[in-house]
Design an enzyme around this catalytic site. Structure first.
Site, PDB file in Angstrom:
ATOM      1  N   LYS A   1      62.611   3.883  22.807  1.00  0.00           N
ATOM      2  CA  LYS A   1      62.702   4.302  21.387  1.00  0.00           C
ATOM      3  C   LYS A   1      61.876   3.324  20.574  1.00  0.00           C
ATOM      4  O   LYS A   1      61.968   2.210  20.532  1.00  0.00           O
ATOM      5  CB  LYS A   1      64.068   4.025  20.870  1.00  0.00           C
ATOM      6  CG  LYS A   1      64.912   5.181  20.095  1.00  0.00           C
ATOM      7  CD  LYS A   1      66.169   5.127  20.277  1.00  0.00           C
ATOM      8  CE  LYS A   1      66.731   6.274  19.311  1.00  0.00           C
ATOM      9  NZ  LYS A   1      68.215   5.731  18.917  1.00  0.00           N
TER      10      LYS A   1
HETATM   11  C1  E4P Z   1      69.931   7.875  17.386  1.00  0.00           C
HETATM   12  O1  E4P Z   1      69.162   8.093  18.072  1.00  0.00           O
HETATM   13  C2  E4P Z   1      69.949   7.071  15.963  1.00  0.00           C
HETATM   14  O2  E4P Z   1      69.689   5.652  16.472  1.00  0.00           O
HETATM   15  C3  E4P Z   1      71.539   7.348  15.739  1.00  0.00           C
HETATM   16  O3  E4P Z   1      71.837   8.552  15.822  1.00  0.00           O
HETATM   17  C4  E4P Z   1      71.635   6.886  14.246  1.00  0.00           C
HETATM   18  O4  E4P Z   1      72.848   7.164  13.612  1.00  0.00           O
HETATM   19  P1  E4P Z   1      73.432   6.356  12.333  1.00  0.00           P
HETATM   20  O5  E4P Z   1      72.595   6.961  10.987  1.00  0.00           O
HETATM   21  O6  E4P Z   1      74.825   7.000  12.252  1.00  0.00           O
HETATM   22  O7  E4P Z   1      73.596   4.936  12.410  1.00  0.00           O
END
Ligand code: E4P
EC number: 2.2.1.2
Length: 218
Positions: free
Chosen positions: A83
């Protein structure tokens, strides 16, 4: 639409994997920090449970650092997806990693043009964050609609992961739009099962069956 689980909690992943609902997992530094465990150890354990892609995020902000971290993380398992944040350095890193055959998931995407840039850099996945856009008064799902349309226009192979999912409606809309994947927190995954008419219906069936058994005995 594929379901990824948005958590670093191994017990939750096992629970939903048993239900056949985990096509992949996404983590981020916040989710890993919540577990208070060694990052590499957690990611390795997740890869042992799940056959599909498991996203692990880099912490470096410079391209060189990101690539270095990514190469180490990629050694954990073939499932690993790196990521990378949507920055210039991030896209530089994505280009290098994609040339090396290391899969990437570009995160913190809040505009269709950012998603286009991520695809052009060679990202395997792109993560538009719907909930965080809703939080500031935008319509997060409109972003997903635009990204899916743009990718379709140019036959772009980067897969769209709807991220920052906060409630079942996000999952429903993601599926209606035709997003490839929704990454769903366990709390939301749980809610997908619920419908009051299912509970009422089951209660009624069991009651009627009980009555039938009683009349047969009489
Ligand atoms: C996933 O890839 C993201 O990091 C995650 O969905 C972020 O979610 P949030 O905005 O609820 O922290």
């Amino acid at each position: 639409m594929k379901f990824f689980l948005d958590t670093a909690n191994v017990d939750e992943i096992k629970k939903y994997a048993e239900l056949g609902l985990v096509d992949g997992v996404t983590t981020n530094p916040t989710l890993v920090a919540k577990e208070r465990r060694d990052f590499y150890e957690v990611v390795k354990e997740i890869c042992e449970i799940v056959d599909g892609p498991v996203s692990a995020e880099v912490i470096s902000t410079d391209a060189e650092g990101m690539v270095k971290e990514a190469r180490e993380l990629a050694k954990i398992s073939d499932n690993i997806v790196i990521k990378i944040p949507m920055t210039k350095d991030g896209m530089k890193a994505v280009k290098i990693l994609s040339a090396e055959g290391i899969k990437t998931n570009v995160t913190l995407v809040f505009s269709p043009l950012q998603a286009l840039l991520a695809a052009k850099a060679g990202a395997t996945y792109v993560s538009p964050f719907v909930g965080r856009l809703d939080d500031i008064g935008h319509v997060g799902m409109k972003l997903v609609e635009d990204v899916v349309k743009i990718y379709k226009n140019y036959d772009i192979k980067t897969e769209v992961i709807v991220a920052s999912v906060r409630h079942p409606w996000h999952v429903l809309e993601a599926a209606k739009i035709g997003a490839d994947i929704a990454t769903i927190p366990p709390s939301v995954m749980d809610k997908l099962f619920n419908h009051p008419l299912t509970d009422i219906g089951l209660e009624r069936f069991l009651k009627d069956w009980d009555n039938y058994l009683k009349t047969r005995k009489e």
